[in-house]
Write an enzyme that holds these catalytic residues in place. Structure first.
Site: not given
Length: 417
Positions: A128-130
């Site tokens: 999700i950090k993208d």
């Protein structure tokens, strides 16, 4: 003699010519050489005199022919299509699938409660950090705070570090990631694989101490702000904004506005704050629920507003011993504490029953969602997130020996018992 092949109902017929009868070996060899010379001459003519017609002529007969076998095209009506430039890998951040897991709710007393999960491991960096890394870098470049020749530094429990290292490789920046010994070997290896330098803080370093991984990144950037750009994911509002602009709208659209509860654990607070803000703006009745590992200070801070002493917990990437600036507790309506055992047991159940191999925080989020679903009397649509891929934790969450070493019951042992 012509052999025709029809592709997928598209109506395009690709023709191959088969010449006469089989010749002798010598005749066949001469035919091959002649065909090669002919093809080379034709290619040279096309290079010297590019065709401007809307069709090409077959060299043997002068008759029109299709340029390529493209499903849906017709030799009589379609002109040859040119392959357009494709998307770069970075363009595929977001638009992740939403899967239904309602059937995993035990003892359902309300058949009108549904549970869904956003599978964020489908992002290019498998987490999700993208979303936030892309937003932070885009804004910094647009505002001139990140320029060519600078080095990007990021403090991370693993996933932000991997995403930052990946996107720095895409954009041509040098990258330094600081992390703690708690970070899994798989995530450390991924960071190095993208070409970033990895600095690991000493075991036992406390938040606020210069040797803590969060302080290591901050102090490094302070030394030379013209050389280093700090991602500062725990404090920058570009973090929750990344979810406000992407994850929130996606969930709203995929549930056709029917979402009633959003469940997510927090570390920086970006996911729950940014997504929660968007969903509440769309419908003020949406409830935002924080799943929190036992040992994190978030639970007590939500209940009493006081800072408690943090405890130890094993789930990576969620929970905290301090309150980050990116976390907005005003948006949170409820907190559900989750133990390491329950989080990892849920990971095991998810992989063995659904074929979804997700990380420990995914197990935590799903456990909290299932607990919430069992408690509701009213109709509800619950959405949570699976932040990353379980392959990042094969040496930990999915390793019986590691679980036993840390005082946990391996799910496989509990199942066999």
């Amino acid at each position: 003699r012509r052999q025709q092949t029809r592709i997928g109902g598209g109506g395009l017929v690709c023709e191959r010519r088969q010449r006469g009868r089989r010749a002798s070996t010598m005749e066949g060899a001469r035919a091959v050489k002649q065909a090669s010379r002919k093809a080379a001459a034709l290619a040279q003519r096309r290079e010297e005199q590019p065709e401007t017609e809307s069709y090409r002529l077959a060299p043997e007969t002068g008759a029109p022919r299709a340029a390529a076998c493209v499903p849906g095209a017709s030799p009589e009506t379609e002109t040859p299509k040119t392959l357009e430039a494709g998307e770069r890998y970075a363009a595929f951040v977001g638009d992740t699938p939403l899967v239904e897991l309602t059937h995993m709710v035990a003892s359902r007393r309300n058949p009108f409660v549904r549970v869904f999960a956003k599978c964020e491991m489908f992002n290019p960096g498998f987490s999700i950090k993208d979303r936030i890394v892309q937003n932070i870098l885009d804004k910094a470049e647009a505002e001139g705070r990140l320029r060519a020749g600078m080095t990007v530094v990021a403090a991370s429990s693993g996933n932000t570090g991997a995403s930052t290292a990946m996107m720095c490789a895409m954009r041509g920046y040098k990258c330094i990631i600081t992390t703690s010994p708690k970070c899994s070997k798989e995530k450390m290896d991924a960071i190095r694989a993208y070409g970033a330098q990895l600095l690991i803080s000493p075991s036992g370093a406390k938040e606020g101490e210069p040797s803590h991984y969060m302080e290591m990144a901050r102090l490094l950037a302070l030394e030379n702000p013209n050389l280093y750009f700090d991602m500062d994911q725990y404090e920058t509002q570009s973090n929750p904004e990344g979810h406000y602009l992407t994850l929130g709208p996606e969930i709203w659209e995929q549930t056709t506005g029917s979402i009633t509860h959003f469940v997510a654990a927090g570390s920086t607070g970006g996911t729950i704050s940014g997504t929660g803000r968007y969903l509440k703006e769309m419908n003020s009745d949406v409830r935002v629920v924080l799943g929190d590992p036992v040992g994190s200070i978030f639970t007590e801070y939500f209940r009493s507003g006081t800072l408690s002493k943090p405890g130890a917990f094993l789930v990576e990437g969620v929970g905290k011993g301090s309150i980050p600036g990116a976390m907005n507790f005003d948006l949170i309506d409820q907190v559900i504490p989750v133990s390491d055992q329950d989080a990892f047991d849920t990971c095991f159940m998810l992989s063995r029953k659904e074929g979804i191999c997700a990380g420990g925080s995914s197990g935590l989020n799903l456990f909290a969602s299932l607990e919430l679903a069992r408690s509701l009397d009213e109709d509800a649509t619950i959405v949570t997130v699976f932040p990353d891929l379980g392959v990042k934790y094969l040496s930990k969450v999915y390793n019986d020996e590691w679980l036993l070493d840390h005082g946990l019951v391996p799910p496989s042992a509990a199942t066999s018992a």
